[in-house]
Design an enzyme around this catalytic site. Sequence first.
Site, mmCIF file in Angstrom:
data_model
loop_
_atom_site.group_PDB
_atom_site.id
_atom_site.type_symbol
_atom_site.label_atom_id
_atom_site.label_comp_id
_atom_site.label_asym_id
_atom_site.label_seq_id
_atom_site.Cartn_x
_atom_site.Cartn_y
_atom_site.Cartn_z
ATOM 1 N N TYR A 92 32.251 48.709 50.155
ATOM 2 C CA TYR A 92 31.315 47.583 50.078
ATOM 3 C C TYR A 92 31.847 46.383 50.861
ATOM 4 O O TYR A 92 32.992 45.948 50.665
ATOM 5 C CB TYR A 92 31.132 47.196 48.613
ATOM 6 C CG TYR A 92 29.935 46.338 48.319
ATOM 7 C CD1 TYR A 92 28.673 46.892 48.200
ATOM 8 C CD2 TYR A 92 30.070 44.968 48.122
ATOM 9 C CE1 TYR A 92 27.569 46.112 47.896
ATOM 10 C CE2 TYR A 92 28.975 44.177 47.817
ATOM 11 C CZ TYR A 92 27.723 44.758 47.713
ATOM 12 O OH TYR A 92 26.633 43.971 47.417
ATOM 13 N N SER A 186 34.860 54.121 47.185
ATOM 14 C CA SER A 186 33.950 53.199 46.519
ATOM 15 C C SER A 186 32.520 53.396 47.029
ATOM 16 O O SER A 186 31.927 54.460 46.819
ATOM 17 C CB SER A 186 34.446 51.767 46.700
ATOM 18 O OG SER A 186 33.705 50.864 45.909
ATOM 19 N N GLN A 187 31.919 52.411 47.694
ATOM 20 C CA GLN A 187 30.600 52.616 48.274
ATOM 21 C C GLN A 187 30.591 53.853 49.163
ATOM 22 O O GLN A 187 29.637 54.642 49.158
ATOM 23 C CB GLN A 187 30.193 51.393 49.087
ATOM 24 C CG GLN A 187 28.869 51.534 49.820
ATOM 25 C CD GLN A 187 28.539 50.289 50.617
ATOM 26 O OE1 GLN A 187 27.749 49.464 50.178
ATOM 27 N NE2 GLN A 187 29.162 50.136 51.767
ATOM 28 N N ASP A 272 39.679 50.941 36.441
ATOM 29 C CA ASP A 272 38.824 50.426 37.509
ATOM 30 C C ASP A 272 37.715 49.562 36.895
ATOM 31 O O ASP A 272 36.822 50.066 36.212
ATOM 32 C CB ASP A 272 38.230 51.597 38.273
ATOM 33 C CG ASP A 272 37.535 51.191 39.558
ATOM 34 O OD1 ASP A 272 37.199 50.004 39.707
ATOM 35 O OD2 ASP A 272 37.316 52.072 40.411
ATOM 36 N N HIS A 301 40.740 49.624 41.086
ATOM 37 C CA HIS A 301 39.819 50.130 42.098
ATOM 38 C C HIS A 301 40.520 50.616 43.363
ATOM 39 O O HIS A 301 39.912 51.319 44.170
ATOM 40 C CB HIS A 301 38.798 49.047 42.443
ATOM 41 C CG HIS A 301 37.619 49.553 43.198
ATOM 42 N ND1 HIS A 301 36.837 50.602 42.752
ATOM 43 C CD2 HIS A 301 37.072 49.161 44.389
ATOM 44 C CE1 HIS A 301 35.882 50.846 43.625
ATOM 45 N NE2 HIS A 301 35.986 49.981 44.627
#
Length: 325
Positions: A92, A186-187, A272, A301
């Site tokens: 992100y 992540s994203q 996370d 994260h």
Amino acid sequence: MPLTDLTLAECLALRPDLDEPADLDAFWDLTLREAREAGGTPRFTPVDTGLSLVTTYDVSVPGFAGEDVRGWLHLPAGADGPLGCVVEFLGYGRGRGLPHEQTLWANAGYAHFIMDTRGQGWSTAGGDTPDTATSSGEVPGFLTRGAENPRDLYYRRLFTDAARFAEAAREHPAVDPDRVVVTGHSQGGGLSLAAAALVPGLAGVMPDVPFLCDIRRGALIAGAPPYTEIAEYLSLHRDRVDTVFTALSYVDAAVLAPRATAPSLFSIAMMDAVCPPSTCFAAYHRYGGPKDLRVYEFNGHEGGGGHHRREQLAWVRELFSASRA
């Protein structure tokens, strides 16, 4: 960095019942068909990075609505193709950055496609792909762009870009189309799950602490952005809760996960606050193909970092070696 979600034992036992739109498959079939019918041809322009062991190309692939999506292609210099390939989607706020920055997979002997992220890429993680759609009423960020109609969703556009990028990688002459893996953190992990669900025949998928999984739960419990964007939006638009979550279910990677059948290697971090582990486990448990998992109990994260890159390198080598046998 305390444990703020379910315990590992509870996550391992988790079997969430997620709402799936009745027209989900038709929605994505139409979206991808429209993108392909928009036309356009991938373009690859050599770039001088100053690196002698990696050959790099500036990439432009027709994505959503045929719009150009930028990226990089790294190849081991002088390698004889066709090569196994890793297609990477970014986290992100990250753009593709500079061409010499990410060469791990090429140094391991593989073709490496990196997709730019439309409309993202601030600070030093420069991006070169605009998001041309206009929307109104969202809070800052991307999760609530177009959030009241699935056809207007920002992530409809981005998932389409990811699928088209994976398809372009399989068609490149330097790439073995039977040995293409998608990955991301992540994203990027959510995008890799989406690509695996939408593009049949991929060799593997490596979702790393994936975002965009069990989105409603993420909005309820995440202690840090981006899921908090949804909570902020709904705190202002109190009457739109069902509308927003119905729209977002079309781009929920955990909802799409049963459609993916390629072998997978997940990573999940138990502390996370950005992508709560229970949301990642929702995608893992619902995943439709063979799956393996690495859990990092005392990480946030950042997940497994370099330790997990080592796991991925070993996993991809074994996967590609087996496919040659």
